[in-house]
Design an enzyme around this catalytic site. Structure first.
Site, mmCIF file in Angstrom:
data_model
loop_
_atom_site.group_PDB
_atom_site.id
_atom_site.type_symbol
_atom_site.label_atom_id
_atom_site.label_comp_id
_atom_site.label_asym_id
_atom_site.label_seq_id
_atom_site.Cartn_x
_atom_site.Cartn_y
_atom_site.Cartn_z
ATOM 1 N N TYR A 72 -9.623 -6.086 12.824
ATOM 2 C CA TYR A 72 -9.299 -5.536 12.179
ATOM 3 C C TYR A 72 -9.046 -6.440 10.786
ATOM 4 O O TYR A 72 -8.469 -7.887 11.477
ATOM 5 C CB TYR A 72 -7.201 -5.158 12.351
ATOM 6 C CG TYR A 72 -6.862 -4.789 10.558
ATOM 7 C CD1 TYR A 72 -7.237 -3.674 10.393
ATOM 8 C CD2 TYR A 72 -6.215 -6.145 9.723
ATOM 9 C CE1 TYR A 72 -6.466 -3.200 8.801
ATOM 10 C CE2 TYR A 72 -5.799 -5.003 8.871
ATOM 11 C CZ TYR A 72 -5.641 -4.081 8.624
ATOM 12 O OH TYR A 72 -5.096 -2.801 7.522
ATOM 13 N N LYS B 228 -17.431 29.733 -28.399
ATOM 14 C CA LYS B 228 -17.502 29.490 -27.741
ATOM 15 C C LYS B 228 -17.146 29.631 -26.374
ATOM 16 O O LYS B 228 -15.671 30.012 -26.926
ATOM 17 C CB LYS B 228 -17.873 27.749 -27.651
ATOM 18 C CG LYS B 228 -17.984 27.278 -28.664
ATOM 19 C CD LYS B 228 -19.933 26.924 -28.476
ATOM 20 C CE LYS B 228 -19.687 26.052 -27.444
ATOM 21 N NZ LYS B 228 -19.810 25.409 -27.200
ATOM 22 N N SER C 216 -13.326 25.986 -27.331
ATOM 23 C CA SER C 216 -13.831 25.137 -27.748
ATOM 24 C C SER C 216 -12.494 25.095 -28.684
ATOM 25 O O SER C 216 -12.099 26.240 -30.201
ATOM 26 C CB SER C 216 -15.013 25.678 -29.068
ATOM 27 O OG SER C 216 -15.365 23.952 -29.888
ATOM 28 N N GLN D 292 -7.927 -1.856 4.135
ATOM 29 C CA GLN D 292 -6.783 -1.400 3.594
ATOM 30 C C GLN D 292 -7.081 -0.632 2.651
ATOM 31 O O GLN D 292 -6.768 0.841 2.137
ATOM 32 C CB GLN D 292 -5.681 -2.302 3.143
ATOM 33 C CG GLN D 292 -4.145 -1.862 2.063
ATOM 34 C CD GLN D 292 -3.228 -2.654 1.852
ATOM 35 O OE1 GLN D 292 -3.072 -3.138 2.566
ATOM 36 N NE2 GLN D 292 -3.369 -2.892 0.546
ATOM 37 N N ASN E 24 -1.670 -2.270 13.531
ATOM 38 C CA ASN E 24 -3.455 -2.165 14.055
ATOM 39 C C ASN E 24 -3.807 -0.451 14.072
ATOM 40 O O ASN E 24 -4.419 -0.549 13.837
ATOM 41 C CB ASN E 24 -4.028 -3.398 14.505
ATOM 42 C CG ASN E 24 -3.646 -4.542 13.227
ATOM 43 O OD1 ASN E 24 -3.678 -4.450 12.361
ATOM 44 N ND2 ASN E 24 -4.593 -5.769 14.034
ATOM 45 N N THR F 149 -39.376 26.501 -9.606
ATOM 46 C CA THR F 149 -39.282 25.431 -9.043
ATOM 47 C C THR F 149 -39.568 24.952 -10.624
ATOM 48 O O THR F 149 -40.252 25.478 -11.300
ATOM 49 C CB THR F 149 -40.891 25.174 -8.596
ATOM 50 O OG1 THR F 149 -42.351 26.015 -9.098
ATOM 51 C CG2 THR F 149 -40.924 25.835 -7.015
ATOM 52 N N HIS F 150 -39.364 23.720 -9.855
ATOM 53 C CA HIS F 150 -39.701 22.554 -11.565
ATOM 54 C C HIS F 150 -38.432 23.596 -12.744
ATOM 55 O O HIS F 150 -38.664 23.390 -14.085
ATOM 56 C CB HIS F 150 -40.547 22.665 -11.875
ATOM 57 C CG HIS F 150 -41.972 21.994 -11.124
ATOM 58 N ND1 HIS F 150 -41.591 20.664 -10.268
ATOM 59 C CD2 HIS F 150 -42.549 22.435 -9.943
ATOM 60 C CE1 HIS F 150 -42.201 20.203 -9.591
ATOM 61 N NE2 HIS F 150 -42.677 21.496 -9.372
ATOM 62 N N GLU G 110 -18.500 22.548 -14.692
ATOM 63 C CA GLU G 110 -18.865 20.890 -15.350
ATOM 64 C C GLU G 110 -18.219 19.562 -14.789
ATOM 65 O O GLU G 110 -19.207 19.008 -14.593
ATOM 66 C CB GLU G 110 -18.733 20.901 -16.531
ATOM 67 C CG GLU G 110 -20.146 21.518 -17.693
ATOM 68 C CD GLU G 110 -20.146 21.780 -18.958
ATOM 69 O OE1 GLU G 110 -20.523 22.206 -20.122
ATOM 70 O OE2 GLU G 110 -18.847 21.404 -19.350
ATOM 71 N N ASN H 277 -17.579 27.887 -22.861
ATOM 72 C CA ASN H 277 -17.933 26.498 -21.770
ATOM 73 C C ASN H 277 -17.255 26.677 -20.381
ATOM 74 O O ASN H 277 -16.581 27.226 -20.040
ATOM 75 C CB ASN H 277 -16.674 25.073 -22.447
ATOM 76 C CG ASN H 277 -17.394 25.292 -24.080
ATOM 77 O OD1 ASN H 277 -18.150 25.751 -24.463
ATOM 78 N ND2 ASN H 277 -16.876 24.465 -24.645
ATOM 79 N N SER I 149 0.761 -1.226 -0.079
ATOM 80 C CA SER I 149 0.231 0.397 -0.575
ATOM 81 C C SER I 149 0.989 1.719 0.170
ATOM 82 O O SER I 149 0.304 2.011 -0.015
ATOM 83 C CB SER I 149 -0.779 -0.210 1.231
ATOM 84 O OG SER I 149 0.210 -0.142 2.592
#
Length: 468
Positions: A321, A287, A281, A326, A114, A159-160, A294, A289, A27
């Site tokens: 444990y 563009k 773009s 892990q 542990n 709303t909506h 996003e 963006n 690990s």
């Protein structure tokens, strides 16, 4: 002797482990981030061993100085992590023993990986939560600053995703301020669950050595010690609590990101993002963006997935444990990283975006956004609300047919639908009045908004002078 046959846990096992097992079991590739916590916890453990006369003072000093040297060398870039090491704990201990000899082999007295890893993870989580809280406080400052600048900026409430009633941009953005405030409180609760010191639990049944666990807790800044050794080494509730809290933060950021994406579209044009927080773009030169928003929206799924990973991992584990645990680290580390980079991008993006007040007001003037206020006008004159609701419904139908707004309806048309309409109806449906009269606690009126800002300042324990 092959390197992989010289494990510190070799014990009863003969020969060497398979290379494939070493790779699968390792690990170090991700838990190396715990190096500072591991060293700091080991220093506290060594000091306790010396204080309790479990090891000599000479060995204690040698161990502490050796660990401090390792920490400095890692931070300075003079010591690289060994990718073949099993984990960060074994790497540090092996390096210590190489540097100071047999005294290094005494560090692990009475300790198991542990309880060691449980300690490291709790320390790391506490530190990361504190850093994220600082970011959230910065975000809250930005939100309050935006609200202060737009207390009178009228915009449509939805709303909506359909125009509903008039609010202000300050009122709208302060809704996210409340979400962030809850996120901060939620992290405070997580800290309380995390702030418990597990060292001394051993592998699962504590130790026969006369440990002073509270001494270690005090050295490391923990409020208390774990009450049950089995639970102490196998508890990962605090990890799941953390990742849940981080998932909530990402959900709130994602909701705001969705609004930003909609608001900066050509159809809305409620805001303009600073060029530094937008992209273009590869083929369409016109563009601009909202990629930051996003990406935040998309990365929210990572946090949700990490939470599901942890819940699934823990659901069938017997005490104490198990190696399954892990898997807690990568999920936790990824969620922490995701939230921190999302906030680091979102905070300046919101801070620098331009709010187009004229566009917001223009949008609010359409869609019969004051229809409820028109119904309330009749209700306040004694007309039952449902009857008033029906009257205004007919009035809206008339407006749609004639392509006019409620403000443009002649008084005689109003009076033809109900005799209680008078000249003051136009004052009642004025957008500014519609907002200003919503002076109820939590409402969008300037007075109510100022109260909300004051409440947030109080909740966050921040002097308003530092925010506004």
């Amino acid at each position: 002797m092959p390197a992989n046959s010289n494990k510190m846990w070799q014990g009863r096992l003969g020969g060497s482990s398979a290379d494939e097992v070493d790779v699968f079991n390792s690990s170090i590739s991700f838990d190396y981030v715990l190096y500072e916590e591991d060293i700091t916890g080991s220093i506290a453990h060594a000091r306790m061993l010396g204080k309790q006369q479990i090891i000599s003072k000479e060995d204690e000093h040698s161990i502490v100085e050796g660990l401090q040297g390792i920490l400095m060398d890692i931070k300075n870039g003079d010591l690289e992590f060994d990718p073949t090491a099993e984990d960060i704990h074994m790497f540090i201990e092996a390096e210590l023993t190489d540097r100071i000899g047999n005294a290094g082999k005494k560090l692990h007295t009475g300790r198991s990986r542990n309880d060691q890893v449980a300690l490291d993870l709790r320390m790391y989580t506490k530190k990361q939560i504190a850093e994220i809280k600082t970011q959230l406080l910065q975000f809250e400052k930005v939100i309050l600053d935006k609200a202060q600048s737009h207390i009178h900026t009228i915009m449509p409430g939805y709303t909506h995703l359909q125009i509903a009633q008039p609010v202000t941009f300050a009122h709208h953005i302060l809704a996210y301020g409340q979400m962030i405030s809850r996120d901060i409180k939620r992290l405070d609760e997580v800290i309380e669950h995390t702030d418990v010191m597990p060292l001394g639990n051993g592998a699962l049944a504590g130790t026969t050595y006369p440990f002073d666990r509270q001494f270690v807790a005090d050295q490391l800044g923990f409020e208390k010690v774990t009450a049950n050794s089995l639970d102490g080494v196998s508890d990962r509730d605090f990890v799941m609590d953390t990742v849940y809290a981080l998932s909530m933060i990402m959900m709130h950021l994602s909701r705001l990101s969705e609004e930003v994406i909609v608001w900066c579209s050509q159809e809305f044009q409620f805001i303009e993002l600073n060029d530094a927080f937008a992209t273009g773009s590869s083929i369409m030169p016109q563009k601009k963006n909202p990629d930051v928003a996003e990406l935040v929206r998309g990365k929210t799924g990572r946090a949700y997935g990490n939470l599901q990973t942890l819940l699934t991992m823990m659901k069938g584990l017997p005490l104490a444990y198990n190696k399954d645990m892990q898997e807690d680290k990568e999920a936790l580390f990824d969620s922490i990283h995701t939230v921190k980079i999302a906030l680091s991008a979102m905070i300046p993006m919101i801070d620098t975006m331009e709010v187009k007040a004229d566009r917001m007001r223009d949008a609010a003037s359409k869609g019969f956004i004051n229809a409820t206020d028109c119904a309330d006008y009749l209700t306040k004159k004694g007309v039952p609300f449902r009857e008033a609701y029906g009257v205004i419904g007919l009035l809206v139908q008339t407006c749609i047919k004639k392509a006019i707004t409620l403000e443009e309806v002649p008084l005689e048309t109003y009076q033809s639908l109900h005799y209680l309409f008078e000249e003051d109806i136009y004052e009642a449906i004025d957008l500014d009045n519609c907002v200003n009269k919503r002076n109820i606690e939590g409402g969008p009126s300037p007075k109510a908004v100022m109260q909300q800002m004051e409440q947030l300042n109080t909740q966050l324990n921040i002097d308003p002078k530092h925010l506004l």
